[in-house]
Design an enzyme around this catalytic site. Structure first.
Site, PDB file in Angstrom:
ATOM      1  N   ASP A   1      23.758 -28.870  99.286  1.00  0.00           N
ATOM      2  CA  ASP A   1      25.202 -28.854  99.493  1.00  0.00           C
ATOM      3  C   ASP A   1      25.922 -29.651  98.410  1.00  0.00           C
ATOM      4  O   ASP A   1      25.308 -30.382  97.632  1.00  0.00           O
ATOM      5  CB  ASP A   1      25.533 -29.455 100.863  1.00  0.00           C
ATOM      6  CG  ASP A   1      25.136 -28.556 102.016  1.00  0.00           C
ATOM      7  OD1 ASP A   1      24.996 -27.340 101.804  1.00  0.00           O
ATOM      8  OD2 ASP A   1      24.950 -29.078 103.139  1.00  0.00           O
TER       9      ASP A   1
ATOM     10  N   TYR B   1      12.856 -34.683 101.363  1.00  0.00           N
ATOM     11  CA  TYR B   1      14.113 -35.332 101.014  1.00  0.00           C
ATOM     12  C   TYR B   1      14.020 -36.836 101.253  1.00  0.00           C
ATOM     13  O   TYR B   1      13.230 -37.299 102.083  1.00  0.00           O
ATOM     14  CB  TYR B   1      15.254 -34.790 101.884  1.00  0.00           C
ATOM     15  CG  TYR B   1      15.785 -33.435 101.492  1.00  0.00           C
ATOM     16  CD1 TYR B   1      16.906 -33.316 100.672  1.00  0.00           C
ATOM     17  CD2 TYR B   1      15.188 -32.261 101.958  1.00  0.00           C
ATOM     18  CE1 TYR B   1      17.417 -32.073 100.320  1.00  0.00           C
ATOM     19  CE2 TYR B   1      15.690 -31.014 101.601  1.00  0.00           C
ATOM     20  CZ  TYR B   1      16.804 -30.929 100.787  1.00  0.00           C
ATOM     21  OH  TYR B   1      17.293 -29.704 100.437  1.00  0.00           O
TER      22      TYR B   1
END
Length: 286
Positions: A63, A124
């Site tokens: 994003d 992540y």
């Protein structure tokens, strides 16, 4: 759906990284916003002196504002274009790309490789500090400041209850036709010597906002606003909870993408496209 490369083309694996601060995410957008995909595709077209834009397929779309250290993509290039440019491609891309995005490797991919569907996990990291004075100015673009003291043990106790295959609808922004069933392989927290807390989050795949929502829930536990069992109860409810805060994107970095051995790439790609549901459930989509 086949991963066979079109005749006369070569599939090239790209390993890359970027600082997401000034990008409107990975994927190209209709209104011309600056994106990582758009920037690399434009540079690739320019350095190969091609009239055609060669489209990238990425391991995991990020994003706006999210960073990547170990992103992976692939691109199918005509054989003659690859033969002409392969030796100097990295240096030419480095000269063309903005300094907040780098391509570190460009190699012919093994048969069956698909940057998105062949991946078996994505890892992540989300970085937070609870230092009373705030974030080190040199880290401000990559670390979130949380202005309450955080209990790492409580956060890890809450996190371990979420590991495994679940429907993460409560922690995802639902997208039409997409499943929210994921296998969360790791969710853990550690504080380093400087006081920065890092959440390591690894799963076979992630749905939209999943990592940032999980981190938001963990922070509420860590600062004592919610009990340790609250994130698991939210998960079990199976619906978005307005109390789950989606934390800001700048603390999030895609660190690494994992792939199976070369001989298993094609099989993994086919498996990843299968419809998915939990045992005893009819839910799921590709």
């Amino acid at each position: 759906m086949s991963d066979e490369v079109r005749p006369g083309h070569v599939r090239v694996r790209l390993d890359l990284s970027y600082d997401g601060k000034d990008f409107s995410g990975w994927a190209k957008q209709a209104h011309g916003q600056r994106t990582v995909q758009g920037e690399i595709e434009d540079a690739l077209r320019t350095v190969t002196r091609s009239a055609t834009t060669y489209e990238l397929t990425v391991a995991g779309r990020t994003d706006a504002g999210v960073h990547a250290r170990g992103q992976v993509a692939h691109v199918d290039l005509p054989v003659e274009v690859w033969a002409e440019h392969r030796e100097k491609l990295l240096k030419r891309l480095a000269g063309r790309l903005s300094r907040d995005v780098r391509v570190w490797s460009a190699e012919e991919a093994p048969p069956g490789f698909n940057a998105r569907f062949s991946a078996i996990w994505r890892r992540y990291a989300y970085r937070v500090t609870d230092a009373p004075g705030g974030v080190d100015p040199l880290l401000r673009g990559h670390v979130l400041w949380h202005d309450w003291p955080l209990d790492v043990d409580a956060m890890n106790s809450a996190a371990e209850r979420l590991v495994g295959e679940h429907d993460f609808a409560a922690y995802c922004k639902k997208r039409e036709g997409a499943t929210t069933i994921r296998t969360l392989q790791q969710l853990s927290w550690a504080r380093d010597a400087s006081g920065v807390l890092t959440a390591t989050v690894r799963a076979d795949a992630f749905c939209h906002n999943m990592v940032r929502s999980l981190v938001g829930a963990m922070l509420f536990v860590g600062d004592g606003h919610r009990p340790v069992d609250w994130p698991a109860k939210v998960l079990a409810a199976g619906v978005r909870d307005s109390a789950v805060h989606v934390v800001r994107p700048h603390g999030l970095t895609l660190e690494e993408v994992g792939y199976p051995a070369d001989e298993l790439l094609a099989a993994r790609s086919r498996e990843a496209r299968n419809k998915r549901s939990l045992p005893g459930s009819s839910a799921g989509c590709c």
